[in-house]
Design a protein around this motif. Structure first.
Motif, short mmCIF file in Angstrom:
data_model
loop_
_atom_site.label_atom_id
_atom_site.label_comp_id
_atom_site.label_asym_id
_atom_site.label_seq_id
_atom_site.Cartn_x
_atom_site.Cartn_y
_atom_site.Cartn_z
N ASN A 311 15.42 107.79 -37.35
CA ASN A 311 16.56 107.45 -36.49
C ASN A 311 17.40 108.68 -36.15
O ASN A 311 18.29 108.61 -35.30
N LEU A 312 17.15 109.83 -36.83
CA LEU A 312 17.94 111.04 -36.57
C LEU A 312 17.19 111.94 -35.59
O LEU A 312 16.00 112.24 -35.81
N GLU A 313 17.88 112.42 -34.58
CA GLU A 313 17.24 113.25 -33.57
C GLU A 313 16.65 114.52 -34.21
O GLU A 313 17.33 115.19 -35.00
N GLY A 314 15.42 114.81 -33.93
CA GLY A 314 14.78 116.03 -34.44
C GLY A 314 14.29 115.93 -35.88
O GLY A 314 13.81 116.90 -36.43
N VAL A 315 14.42 114.74 -36.48
CA VAL A 315 13.94 114.56 -37.86
C VAL A 315 12.78 113.55 -37.86
O VAL A 315 12.91 112.46 -37.32
N TYR A 316 11.67 113.97 -38.46
CA TYR A 316 10.44 113.16 -38.49
C TYR A 316 10.05 112.94 -39.96
O TYR A 316 10.57 113.62 -40.85
N ALA A 317 9.14 112.02 -40.19
CA ALA A 317 8.66 111.83 -41.57
C ALA A 317 7.21 111.38 -41.57
O ALA A 317 6.77 110.65 -40.66
N VAL A 318 6.45 111.84 -42.57
CA VAL A 318 5.03 111.50 -42.72
C VAL A 318 4.68 111.36 -44.20
O VAL A 318 5.44 111.79 -45.07
N GLY A 319 3.51 110.77 -44.47
CA GLY A 319 2.99 110.71 -45.85
C GLY A 319 3.52 109.52 -46.63
O GLY A 319 4.00 108.53 -46.06
N ASP A 320 3.44 109.63 -47.94
CA ASP A 320 3.82 108.51 -48.81
C ASP A 320 5.26 108.03 -48.55
O ASP A 320 5.56 106.85 -48.73
N VAL A 321 6.13 108.95 -48.15
CA VAL A 321 7.55 108.59 -48.02
C VAL A 321 7.80 107.59 -46.90
O VAL A 321 8.84 106.94 -46.86
N ILE A 322 6.81 107.42 -45.97
CA ILE A 322 7.00 106.39 -44.92
C ILE A 322 6.24 105.11 -45.25
O ILE A 322 6.25 104.16 -44.48
N GLY A 323 5.55 105.09 -46.41
CA GLY A 323 4.86 103.85 -46.80
C GLY A 323 3.52 103.68 -46.13
O GLY A 323 2.94 104.65 -45.63
N GLY A 324 3.01 102.47 -46.12
CA GLY A 324 1.63 102.23 -45.68
C GLY A 324 0.71 102.61 -46.82
O GLY A 324 1.14 102.66 -47.99
N ALA A 325 -0.55 102.92 -46.51
CA ALA A 325 -1.49 103.32 -47.57
C ALA A 325 -1.00 104.63 -48.17
O ALA A 325 -0.75 105.59 -47.45
N MET A 326 -0.83 104.63 -49.49
CA MET A 326 -0.36 105.87 -50.14
C MET A 326 -1.58 106.70 -50.51
O MET A 326 -2.00 106.73 -51.67
N LEU A 327 -2.13 107.36 -49.51
CA LEU A 327 -3.37 108.12 -49.70
C LEU A 327 -3.20 109.51 -49.12
O LEU A 327 -2.57 109.68 -48.07
N ALA A 328 -3.82 110.49 -49.77
CA ALA A 328 -3.67 111.87 -49.34
C ALA A 328 -4.17 112.05 -47.90
O ALA A 328 -3.49 112.67 -47.07
N HIS A 329 -5.37 111.46 -47.60
CA HIS A 329 -5.93 111.71 -46.27
C HIS A 329 -5.12 111.03 -45.17
O HIS A 329 -5.10 111.49 -44.04
N LYS A 330 -4.44 109.94 -45.52
CA LYS A 330 -3.56 109.29 -44.53
C LYS A 330 -2.38 110.22 -44.24
O LYS A 330 -1.99 110.44 -43.09
N GLY A 331 -1.83 110.85 -45.29
CA GLY A 331 -0.74 111.81 -45.10
C GLY A 331 -1.19 113.02 -44.31
O GLY A 331 -0.46 113.51 -43.42
N ILE A 332 -2.40 113.51 -44.61
CA ILE A 332 -2.92 114.69 -43.90
C ILE A 332 -3.01 114.40 -42.40
O ILE A 332 -2.55 115.17 -41.56
N GLU A 333 -3.61 113.24 -42.08
CA GLU A 333 -3.79 112.89 -40.66
C GLU A 333 -2.43 112.77 -39.96
O GLU A 333 -2.26 113.25 -38.84
N GLU A 334 -1.47 112.12 -40.64
CA GLU A 334 -0.14 111.97 -40.01
C GLU A 334 0.51 113.33 -39.78
O GLU A 334 1.09 113.59 -38.73
N GLY A 335 0.42 114.20 -40.79
CA GLY A 335 1.04 115.52 -40.68
C GLY A 335 0.44 116.33 -39.54
O GLY A 335 1.16 116.96 -38.75
N VAL A 336 -0.88 116.27 -39.43
CA VAL A 336 -1.56 117.05 -38.40
C VAL A 336 -1.25 116.49 -37.01
O VAL A 336 -0.95 117.23 -36.06
N VAL A 337 -1.30 115.16 -36.90
CA VAL A 337 -0.99 114.53 -35.60
C VAL A 337 0.45 114.87 -35.19
O VAL A 337 0.73 115.21 -34.02
N LEU A 338 1.37 114.82 -36.15
CA LEU A 338 2.77 115.14 -35.82
C LEU A 338 2.88 116.59 -35.36
O LEU A 338 3.55 116.88 -34.34
N ALA A 339 2.22 117.51 -36.06
CA ALA A 339 2.29 118.92 -35.68
C ALA A 339 1.78 119.10 -34.25
O ALA A 339 2.38 119.83 -33.44
#
Ligand code: FAD
Ligand code: NAD
Length: 482
Positions: A311-339
């Motif tokens: 909800n904050l402008e310019g602030v994003y979040a990925v990985g376990d801290v946003i919930g969903g499957a708490m898996l390393a590869h799910k976090g990796i994919e989110e981080g890379v897609v965000l980048a």
């Protein structure tokens, strides 16, 4: 060191460090702040996964599996090794070395890609600002066009029932660092951690009892597969008690006395060590959530939209801290897609329908997509194919014939909806199933794909063929075309 970056990532685990590396590869200036401290007090990037999760647990799973095989299978292969014994200190050192090599590798990757790795704590300090408290030295403010929160998760503590004491009652990290094999081990929670760590210590000689509150074992896995795995674990000596509600754990001088209710019976279990593995909670303490006004959901996860914007402008979040499957590869994919998105490449997205899951027990359990029950509930007319490893030549050569592969498909379109399996190295076989889902493959596509002989992958081929009653090396449950 600069005071201003295009991207500042807070958290250097699988959600954070790949995001930092990809953003740097795409020409952005990047810093990654991370405050992980190992038990020796040293800092290492890599987060839970590399320091206290995926990697150390798999190192111990592999060592304990080899020990088990040496004891129980070598003779069948005609190999005599005499009396086998465990050197736990050497096993633990190997585990530690592997983690150290991989976390050291992240430091090198940061250097090679021009990411500034900043050991310490980061918190949100207003629009475009991060407060950085280094592990040593004075705090300072860093400016960032984009801030990525990738602060991960921590074990849930049962504070009232079985609080951690770091000795007899431990979390998953503590359970990876035992310096002797407990004679009797209790585990609360028959989830992924419960069965993986229960397996490690069971194979090394502990008498393991797992207490699971729910009546079903691994409810996210296709029932036929979870039932088969449960049978194997029971045969290996792991006692998994379902519908067991823990009511208390009393730490005494030489043991922990765990009380629980199963059905209408009150029971007690005395163990030397107790692992509490009942899930993980998001890490947002110390992040300045309240002052910044960062929106969390009712379970404390950071709320993001489908482009990982908070909800904050310019602030994003990925990985376990946003919930969903708490898996390393799910976090990796989110981080890379965000980048990629931060660098202006808008066309990429994570496919949450094709997130692979693996439990590294023996047999391994692996799945992607829907189980038969989930597909039926979602309204599909379902066709299921199934093949056991018992008929597979490679599995026989490996002396690992337990397990089954089930392929769940849409009867109308023939599309594969899910693949669930237990058996030897199904963690590796899963990649083919993930690709099939990713490409929207039909069972015919996979049936017409040649699989090398003799390999374990032939069992996946047979399972796909059996959807239409056409398996060659497995008894088909239906006639062709039915
Ligand atoms: P984390 O890995 O938790 O990393 C977050 C990092 O941020 C940490 O280093 C933390 O210290 C740091 N941090 C937190 N707050 C701040 C702050 N304010 N400032 C700076 N730094 C901060 N997943 C799999 O896919 N496969 C497996 O085999 C597997 N095995 C596991 C085994 C165990 C025993 C456990 C516990 C977990 C396992 N997982 C596995 C899950 C996996 O570890 C997590 O899903 C993954 O680590 C999440 O990555 P993340 O980057 O979101 O968070
Ligand atoms: P989990 O959610 O997988 O399992 C927790 C289990 O504990 C559930 O079965 C739940 O019903 C049970 N439970 C909860 N409260 C209980 C209570 N009071 N008494 C008895 N049982 C109770 O969580 P976990 O095993 O702690 O793992 C945490 C996360 O780490 C998971 O999201 C998992 O995906 C991840 N992880 C992944 C891997 C892997 O990918 N191989 C390995 C380890 C951990």
């Amino acid at each position: 060191m600069s005071d201003s970056y295009d991207v500042v990532v807070i958290g250097g685990g699988p959600g954070g460090y790949p995001c930092a590396i990809r953003a740097a590869q795409l020409g952005l200036s990047v810093a990654c702040i991370d405050n992980w401290l190992n038990h020796d007090g040293g800092h290492a990037f890599g987060g839970t996964c590399l320091n206290a999760g995926c990697i150390p647990s798999k190192a111990l799973l592999e060592s304990s599996e080899l020990y088990h095989r040496a004891q129980h299978e070598f003779e069948t292969h005609g190999i005599k090794v005499g009396k086998t014994s465990v050197d736990l200190a050497a096993m633990q050192k190997r585990k530690q070395d592997i983690s150290g090599q991989l976390t050291g590798g992240i430091r090198q990757l940061f250097k090679a890609n021009g990411v500034e790795g900043l050991p310490g704590t980061g918190s949100l300090a207003g629009k475009g600002k991060v407060h950085y408290q280094p592990l040593e030295g004075d705090a300072r403010e860093i400016s960032a066009k984009h801030i990525v929160v990738a602060t991960g998760s921590s074990p849930i503590e049962l504070k009232k029932i079985a609080p951690f004491d770091g000795d007899r009652v431990v979390d998953s990290w503590g359970a990876l660092e035992f310096d002797t094999v407990p004679k009797k081990l209790g585990v609360i929670g028959a989830g992924v951690i419960g069965v993986e760590l229960g397996s490690v210590w069971s194979r090394l000689g502990a008498e393991v009892t797992v207490l699971e509150a729910m009546p079903d074992f691994l409810p996210m896995v296709d029932k036929a597969v979870s039932k088969d795995a449960l049978r194997h674990f029971g045969k290996q000596g792991m006692d998994i008690k379902l519908g067991a509600k823990v009511t208390g754990a009393k730490v005494m001088k030489t043991k922990v006395s765990v009380s629980y209710e199963q059905g209408d019976k009150a029971e007690t279990l005395d163990v030397d060590k107790l692992i509490v593995a009942v899930g993980r909670r998001p890490n947002t303490d110390g992040l300045g959530v309240e002052d910044a006004g960062l929106k969390l959901d009712d379970r404390g996860f950071v709320v993001v939209d489908d482009e990982y914007r908070t909800n904050l402008e310019g602030v994003y979040a990925v990985g376990d801290v946003i919930g969903g499957a708490m898996l390393a590869h799910k976090g990796i994919e989110e981080g890379v897609v965000l980048a990629e998105r931060l660098a202006g490449h808008k066309g990429v997205a994570v496919n949450y329908n094709a997130v692979p899951s693996v439990i590294y027990t023996s047999p391994e359990i692996a799945w992607v997509g829907m189980s038969e029950a989930q597909a039926t509930e979602a309204g599909y007319e379902v066709k299921v194919g199934q093949a056991p490893f018992a008929a597979n030549g490679r599995a026989k050569a490996l002396e690992m014939t337990g397990g089954v592969i089930r392929v769940i498909s849409d009867a109308k379109t023939d599309r594969i909806l899910g693949v669930h399996m237990d058996g030897p190295y199904v963690s590796e076989l899963l990649a083919e199933a993930v690709l099939a889902l990713e490409y929207g493959a039909t069972t015919e596509d996979v049936a017409l794909t040649m699989h090398s002989h003799p390999t374990l992958s032939e069992t996946l081929h047979e399972a796909v063929l059996s959807v239409d009653g056409l398996a060659i090396h497995a008894v088909n449950k239906k006639k062709p075309g039915k």
